[in-house]
Design a protein around this motif. Sequence first.
Motif, PDB file in Angstrom:
ATOM      1  N   GLU A 447       0.842  -1.204   0.000  1.00  0.00           N
ATOM      2  CA  GLU A 447       0.000   0.000   0.000  1.00  0.00           C
ATOM      3  C   GLU A 447       0.873   1.249   0.000  1.00  0.00           C
ATOM      4  O   GLU A 447       0.629   2.200  -0.752  1.00  0.00           O
ATOM      5  N   GLU A 448       1.899   1.251   0.817  1.00  0.00           N
ATOM      6  CA  GLU A 448       2.841   2.373   0.876  1.00  0.00           C
ATOM      7  C   GLU A 448       3.584   2.548  -0.452  1.00  0.00           C
ATOM      8  O   GLU A 448       3.881   3.668  -0.876  1.00  0.00           O
ATOM      9  N   MET A 449       3.870   1.461  -1.119  1.00  0.00           N
ATOM     10  CA  MET A 449       4.619   1.512  -2.375  1.00  0.00           C
ATOM     11  C   MET A 449       3.737   1.807  -3.585  1.00  0.00           C
ATOM     12  O   MET A 449       4.235   1.920  -4.696  1.00  0.00           O
ATOM     13  N   GLY A 450       2.425   1.883  -3.396  1.00  0.00           N
ATOM     14  CA  GLY A 450       1.530   2.142  -4.517  1.00  0.00           C
ATOM     15  C   GLY A 450       1.330   0.940  -5.417  1.00  0.00           C
ATOM     16  O   GLY A 450       1.056   1.096  -6.613  1.00  0.00           O
ATOM     17  N   MET A 451       1.415  -0.271  -4.849  1.00  0.00           N
ATOM     18  CA  MET A 451       1.274  -1.478  -5.652  1.00  0.00           C
ATOM     19  C   MET A 451      -0.185  -1.857  -5.890  1.00  0.00           C
ATOM     20  O   MET A 451      -0.479  -2.657  -6.775  1.00  0.00           O
ATOM     21  N   TYR A 452      -1.095  -1.325  -5.103  1.00  0.00           N
ATOM     22  CA  TYR A 452      -2.508  -1.674  -5.251  1.00  0.00           C
ATOM     23  C   TYR A 452      -3.190  -0.599  -6.091  1.00  0.00           C
ATOM     24  O   TYR A 452      -3.499   0.490  -5.621  1.00  0.00           O
ATOM     25  N   GLU A 453      -3.405  -0.936  -7.360  1.00  0.00           N
ATOM     26  CA  GLU A 453      -3.822   0.056  -8.346  1.00  0.00           C
ATOM     27  C   GLU A 453      -5.310   0.380  -8.273  1.00  0.00           C
ATOM     28  O   GLU A 453      -5.738   1.424  -8.751  1.00  0.00           O
ATOM     29  N   THR A 454      -6.115  -0.504  -7.724  1.00  0.00           N
ATOM     30  CA  THR A 454      -7.556  -0.289  -7.640  1.00  0.00           C
ATOM     31  C   THR A 454      -8.017  -0.545  -6.204  1.00  0.00           C
ATOM     32  O   THR A 454      -7.325  -1.229  -5.439  1.00  0.00           O
ATOM     33  N   PRO A 455      -9.187  -0.038  -5.833  1.00  0.00           N
ATOM     34  CA  PRO A 455      -9.717  -0.368  -4.504  1.00  0.00           C
ATOM     35  C   PRO A 455      -9.903  -1.869  -4.311  1.00  0.00           C
ATOM     36  O   PRO A 455      -9.772  -2.373  -3.189  1.00  0.00           O
ATOM     37  N   TYR A 456     -10.178  -2.584  -5.401  1.00  0.00           N
ATOM     38  CA  TYR A 456     -10.352  -4.034  -5.281  1.00  0.00           C
ATOM     39  C   TYR A 456      -9.018  -4.708  -4.949  1.00  0.00           C
ATOM     40  O   TYR A 456      -8.974  -5.680  -4.180  1.00  0.00           O
ATOM     41  N   ASP A 457      -7.923  -4.220  -5.542  1.00  0.00           N
ATOM     42  CA  ASP A 457      -6.602  -4.733  -5.176  1.00  0.00           C
ATOM     43  C   ASP A 457      -6.333  -4.499  -3.693  1.00  0.00           C
ATOM     44  O   ASP A 457      -5.798  -5.380  -2.993  1.00  0.00           O
ATOM     45  N   LEU A 458      -6.681  -3.303  -3.213  1.00  0.00           N
ATOM     46  CA  LEU A 458      -6.483  -2.992  -1.799  1.00  0.00           C
ATOM     47  C   LEU A 458      -7.328  -3.918  -0.930  1.00  0.00           C
ATOM     48  O   LEU A 458      -6.871  -4.414   0.104  1.00  0.00           O
ATOM     49  N   PHE A 459      -8.554  -4.176  -1.369  1.00  0.00           N
ATOM     50  CA  PHE A 459      -9.406  -5.093  -0.606  1.00  0.00           C
ATOM     51  C   PHE A 459      -8.807  -6.496  -0.620  1.00  0.00           C
ATOM     52  O   PHE A 459      -8.907  -7.227   0.376  1.00  0.00           O
ATOM     53  N   GLY A 460      -8.182  -6.884  -1.735  1.00  0.00           N
ATOM     54  CA  GLY A 460      -7.505  -8.174  -1.782  1.00  0.00           C
ATOM     55  C   GLY A 460      -6.435  -8.279  -0.713  1.00  0.00           C
ATOM     56  O   GLY A 460      -6.294  -9.319  -0.053  1.00  0.00           O
ATOM     57  N   MET A 461      -5.674  -7.191  -0.518  1.00  0.00           N
ATOM     58  CA  MET A 461      -4.669  -7.183   0.546  1.00  0.00           C
ATOM     59  C   MET A 461      -5.335  -7.285   1.915  1.00  0.00           C
ATOM     60  O   MET A 461      -4.901  -8.051   2.780  1.00  0.00           O
ATOM     61  N   LEU A 462      -6.411  -6.532   2.123  1.00  0.00           N
ATOM     62  CA  LEU A 462      -7.106  -6.581   3.408  1.00  0.00           C
ATOM     63  C   LEU A 462      -7.699  -7.970   3.662  1.00  0.00           C
ATOM     64  O   LEU A 462      -7.686  -8.469   4.790  1.00  0.00           O
ATOM     65  N   SER A 463      -8.206  -8.596   2.615  1.00  0.00           N
ATOM     66  CA  SER A 463      -8.724  -9.956   2.756  1.00  0.00           C
ATOM     67  C   SER A 463      -7.612 -10.914   3.167  1.00  0.00           C
ATOM     68  O   SER A 463      -7.809 -11.784   4.021  1.00  0.00           O
ATOM     69  N   TYR A 464      -6.431 -10.745   2.572  1.00  0.00           N
ATOM     70  CA  TYR A 464      -5.301 -11.586   2.947  1.00  0.00           C
ATOM     71  C   TYR A 464      -4.860 -11.312   4.383  1.00  0.00           C
ATOM     72  O   TYR A 464      -4.454 -12.215   5.118  1.00  0.00           O
ATOM     73  N   GLN A 465      -4.919 -10.031   4.808  1.00  0.00           N
ATOM     74  CA  GLN A 465      -4.610  -9.716   6.193  1.00  0.00           C
ATOM     75  C   GLN A 465      -5.617 -10.390   7.128  1.00  0.00           C
ATOM     76  O   GLN A 465      -5.251 -10.977   8.148  1.00  0.00           O
ATOM     77  N   ALA A 466      -6.901 -10.299   6.764  1.00  0.00           N
ATOM     78  CA  ALA A 466      -7.936 -10.930   7.579  1.00  0.00           C
ATOM     79  C   ALA A 466      -7.750 -12.443   7.607  1.00  0.00           C
ATOM     80  O   ALA A 466      -7.998 -13.097   8.643  1.00  0.00           O
ATOM     81  N   TRP A 467      -7.339 -13.000   6.480  1.00  0.00           N
ATOM     82  CA  TRP A 467      -7.078 -14.438   6.399  1.00  0.00           C
ATOM     83  C   TRP A 467      -6.021 -14.840   7.429  1.00  0.00           C
ATOM     84  O   TRP A 467      -6.197 -15.803   8.182  1.00  0.00           O
ATOM     85  N   ARG A 468      -4.901 -14.084   7.488  1.00  0.00           N
ATOM     86  CA  ARG A 468      -3.824 -14.446   8.410  1.00  0.00           C
ATOM     87  C   ARG A 468      -4.203 -14.147   9.859  1.00  0.00           C
ATOM     88  O   ARG A 468      -3.837 -14.895  10.771  1.00  0.00           O
ATOM     89  N   ALA A 469      -4.922 -13.060  10.096  1.00  0.00           N
ATOM     90  CA  ALA A 469      -5.401 -12.803  11.460  1.00  0.00           C
ATOM     91  C   ALA A 469      -6.399 -13.880  11.882  1.00  0.00           C
ATOM     92  O   ALA A 469      -6.415 -14.319  13.039  1.00  0.00           O
ATOM     93  N   SER A 470      -7.226 -14.320  10.931  1.00  0.00           N
ATOM     94  CA  SER A 470      -8.199 -15.382  11.223  1.00  0.00           C
ATOM     95  C   SER A 470      -7.506 -16.684  11.590  1.00  0.00           C
ATOM     96  O   SER A 470      -8.057 -17.509  12.332  1.00  0.00           O
ATOM     97  N   ARG A 471      -6.309 -16.881  11.067  1.00  0.00           N
ATOM     98  CA  ARG A 471      -5.580 -18.100  11.412  1.00  0.00           C
ATOM     99  C   ARG A 471      -5.314 -18.181  12.913  1.00  0.00           C
ATOM    100  O   ARG A 471      -5.305 -19.270  13.497  1.00  0.00           O
ATOM    101  N   LEU A 472      -5.060 -17.032  13.550  1.00  0.00           N
ATOM    102  CA  LEU A 472      -4.845 -17.034  14.991  1.00  0.00           C
ATOM    103  C   LEU A 472      -6.081 -17.564  15.712  1.00  0.00           C
ATOM    104  O   LEU A 472      -5.979 -18.241  16.742  1.00  0.00           O
ATOM    105  N   VAL A 473      -7.245 -17.246  15.164  1.00  0.00           N
ATOM    106  CA  VAL A 473      -8.507 -17.677  15.752  1.00  0.00           C
ATOM    107  C   VAL A 473      -8.776 -19.141  15.409  1.00  0.00           C
ATOM    108  O   VAL A 473      -9.105 -19.957  16.282  1.00  0.00           O
TER     109      VAL A 473
END
Length: 582
Positions: A447-473
């Motif tokens: 996100e800082e590097m400007g790699m997510y060109e669309t809001p959907y790309d950004l949501f893809g990153m957030l989904s992956y973050q949620a995926w890894r946080a969900s692993r703790l659960v």
Amino acid sequence: MLAALLGATMMVAVSASAAPTNGSADATLRQLYTDEYRWRQQQLAADEDSRREARAHLPDVGPAAQAARLKRWEDTAARLRAIRPADLSPAEQVNYAVYRQQIDALLNEQRFRDYEMPLTADTSFWGDVAASARDPLANEKEYRAYLSMLGELPRYFDQQIAEMRAGLRRGFTPPRVTLAGRDIGVAQVVEAKTITDNPFYAPFVSLPKQIPAATQAELRRAGEAAIRDSVVPAHRRLLTFLRTEYVPGARITLAAADLPDGRAYYQSKVANYTTLPQTPEQVHAIGLAEVAKIRARMHQVMAQVKFRGDLPAFLTFLRTDPRFYATAPQQLLDRAAWIAKTFDGKASRYFGRLPRSRFAIRPVPADVAPFYTAGRGGPGVYLVNTYDLPARSLYALPALTLHESAPGHAFQMPLAAENKDLPPFRRDSYLSVYGEGWALYCETLGEEMGMYETPYDLFGMLSYQAWRASRLVVDTGIHAMGWSRERAQTYLRDNTALSDHEVTTEVDRYISWPGQALSYYTGQLAIQRARARAEQRLGPKFNVKAFHDAVLALGSVPVSEIDRRVDQLIRDDGRGPYADEE
């Protein structure tokens, strides 16, 4: 798994009552880890190390060898305890901390007899061996080594079967539900119509031109004989064992807590994969809190794209709209390559030292693709799963690529291997909380590097973050709190945009590999907290390149060493490890 055994070393005995100081303590520790690591490579590296000289042999995994490993690591642990870290130089204090963690993990695995369960839902000892058939061979010596390895397959597979039988007798197996269809790679070897169709024959299809024609013909004949006389019979015995004994007899429970001495076993995995003194309940609570934070950001993206509906409706939209999916495998590979190359154009603004090695982008092999993750990376390769394209979203591909290729695994691991300031046991080893934590941090760095060109790309990153946080659960829920497979799947489905196929394969992976899923988000949080502290303390002197160089120069280390190194960066006024070279 034997992959987890790569990364420590041994020393000479020293009396606790007469602990050496400084120079002599340093020398004692160096001797310990140098000797043990050399021994460990001889014992184990042949199984998964890609070095050419190791490929000629497969390790001895029989009872006597396992007993010898237990004794060696008990000895090593005792000798380590006799060294006081305060008597070591600052550099060797770091080596001590890393090495101590490695030996503790190795010893726990040996005491709990992890070797009696040499497979998970997407990895196996036979899969590790099969991977060698896909590696290119460059000369006659490497072909001779490959033939030698093929000749050792019957002994190696028989030893593994004996260990799995021992595990079966005491209820120490993966859950049966995670084993369905996992014998496909074994069956492909047994059921190949001709020897030249056999996957292990692949290196002989096209030999290097510099090998004389007569020698090529001889190597092919030797390859055919090895496959006929060693490879196929070994796989046939394994396939029969899996289908008639192992899978039918595997346990029907899911939790690691249900294994022999299961609660202690799972706690050892929590300690190994987080390198922190946390209970499963504490990890679970952290996961719940982090998922809630990420969901709040997801709602912001939904508002940005003016989606009318709730989060479940948005997730359904993302899973089903064809615009978000490739229609051909090459399209997915091409997009991954484009993303990786886009990072190359930004790398010098965020990293001071770049690795010399490069990586290829390849599809996941067909025999494991149905059960494999979306991608996996490391030195020299970034594997992209092109199986079931409707399960492989394009909007998640930028985050996946940053994690698995550069600046994630295919970046961090070569940097460690190329760092001659580190002893071999740190250059070669891989500690999941660091390596996976770094790769997950790289997703957010996108996100800082400007790699997510669309809001959907950004949501893809957030989904992956949620995926890894969900692993703790999910991981702690399954292994310590009695969660069912269906409850774990529902939690992932409700909190991420993962496809149904990925939800199923991921949950089975966590069920069969207790604790490993905890490393990702734990490591990322440690790096993010360390960066926030450095930014706050250094103010305008904070330099992101110096911060990244300092963290990457460590190799794989426990969480405590990330904190220690960043504290040193702050004391150094933000000057990174390569400041004098600029």
